[in-house]
Design an enzyme around this catalytic site. Structure first.
Site, PDB file in Angstrom:
ATOM      1  N   CYS A 170      46.744  36.589  72.969  1.00  0.00           N
ATOM      2  CA  CYS A 170      47.558  35.497  72.422  1.00  0.00           C
ATOM      3  C   CYS A 170      48.084  34.693  73.598  1.00  0.00           C
ATOM      4  O   CYS A 170      47.623  34.857  74.730  1.00  0.00           O
ATOM      5  CB  CYS A 170      48.694  36.034  71.555  1.00  0.00           C
ATOM      6  N   ALA A 171      49.027  33.823  73.357  1.00  0.00           N
ATOM      7  CA  ALA A 171      49.499  32.943  74.431  1.00  0.00           C
ATOM      8  C   ALA A 171      50.260  33.711  75.505  1.00  0.00           C
ATOM      9  O   ALA A 171      49.996  33.548  76.699  1.00  0.00           O
ATOM     10  CB  ALA A 171      50.375  31.832  73.853  1.00  0.00           C
TER      11      ALA A 171
END
Length: 376
Positions: free
Chosen positions: A73-74
């Protein structure tokens, strides 16, 4: 079963070694489409985190049983949540990317390019998450950097491991797609920061002008760094020849493409300079020079050791950007194949001039995404 962290450095070696890995990317689809982890052995699937909050049952049949699984994810948090659900549902070990795509974007993988005649070594730092390349030249206990990034802690750690003090920092041009670490390293080590003066009209700090024909010698083996003016990507773009063996081309020439001339809004003015540098200045150089660019666009440009370089003469036979004989055709090809501007490129240029001073979080956000310094 367990949820395990995978560091960006481990992922980098997986990519370079072309090992198999399945990645579930839980960022929003627009972020995934713009920029993702890629590699010959990598299979990726995008399923946004918000579609998985209620559970992962809908995607279990898409998770391969014969591959290691990594959730990204980020910044890490969402991937841990999804990895925990996958581990529970499958009874398998599931990895998440420690630090998320932020860590992937900022990891530098050091690779030795080779030794220098007379003593010394050359290392290439491969930023797989963004396609940036930077270099450290070592001679005895003294070092030099070419096109260093803002991630100076990683260079300092590597230099300390080698017992080297880096005293010479060269930027081939004023960068627009990433924040330079040249001035920061020079301040940290008491060294010298070299920058082409034609790119430095608005720079707010002191630097040593990198002028055409000048030569800097350093280290026990008297490593020679010679400047060759080669405008076109910027008006100041300057290549560097080291020990008559290596040609550092900055963003003028890449292995699979050529530099773009439009990042200061002067494409019509600079495309002629670009052609002159590539078709005249470089043609007059020793064709056995090994080209070391500041970026790469595709993983196929890496050799089996993770290095990015090629013989100059070979590029005139393989790189389409060097095989357009007609000048008008060259202008047309360059102008019609410009990719989107790099993220925050105006702010990055101003940061590299010393006009803006963003904090670390802002610097990360400014650089997120792929490099876009080449003509497509």
């Amino acid at each position: 079963m367990a949820v395990k962290a995978m560091k960006a450095g481990v992922l980098a070696k997986t990519v370079i070694n072309k090992e198999e890995l399945f990645i579930l990317d839980v960022r929003n689809t627009d972020q995934y489409d713009d920029w993702k982890v890629e590699g010959d052995g990598i299979v990726t699937m995008n399923k946004p985190y918000f579609d998985l909050i209620e559970g992962v049952d809908d995607i279990l049949d898409q998770i391969p049983a014969d591959k290691e699984v990594l959730v990204v994810c980020a910044k890490e948090g969402s991937s841990i949540f999804v990895a925990e659900q996958l581990a529970e549902a499958t009874g398998r070990d599931i990895h998440y990317l420690e630090g998320g795509m932020k860590a992937w974007s900022e990891h530098l993988e050091p690779v030795k390019v080779g030794d220098l005649d007379g003593g010394g070594s050359l290392y290439q730092f491969v930023r797989l998450g963004k396609g940036c390349l930077s270099y450290m030249i070592v001679s005895g206990n003294e070092g030099a950097m070419i096109d260093p990034l803002r991630l100076v802690d990683q260079y300092e750690a590597f230099a300390n491991k080698l017992g080297v003090k880096v005293l010479h920092m060269f930027d081939t041009h004023l960068h627009a797609d990433h924040i330079s670490g040249g001035r920061r390293l020079a301040e940290a080590t008491g060294g010298t920061y070299y920058l082409p003066p034609k790119d430095a009209g608005e720079v707010t700090f002191k630097f040593e002008p990198l002028e055409d024909g000048m030569e800097v010698t350093f280290g026990e083996a008297n490593v020679r760094v010679k400047a060759v003016y080669s405008p076109g990507h910027t008006i100041g773009s300057t290549s560097l020849i080291v020990n008559d063996t290596y040609l550092f081309t900055g963003d003028i020439l890449f292995l699979d493409s050529i530099g773009r001339p439009d990042l200061a809004g002067l494409a019509e003015d600079w495309v002629g300079d670009l052609r002159e540098s590539l078709y005249v200045r470089y043609k007059n150089l020793d064709q056995d020079l090994l080209v070391l660019p500041a970026h790469f666009a595709k993983l196929k440009e890496l050799d089996d050791q993770g290095r990015v370089f090629a013989r100059l003469g070979d590029l005139y036979k393989e790189n389409h950007g060097l095989m357009i004989d007609d000048e008008e055709e060259f202008r047309r090809v360059v102008s019609e194949n410009l990719p989107p501007q790099p993220n925050s490129y105006q702010e990055i240029r101003k940061t590299n001039m010393g006009i803006l001073t963003p904090n670390k979080e802002e610097e990360t956000e400014m650089e997120i995404g792929p490099n876009r310094c080449a003509v497509s």
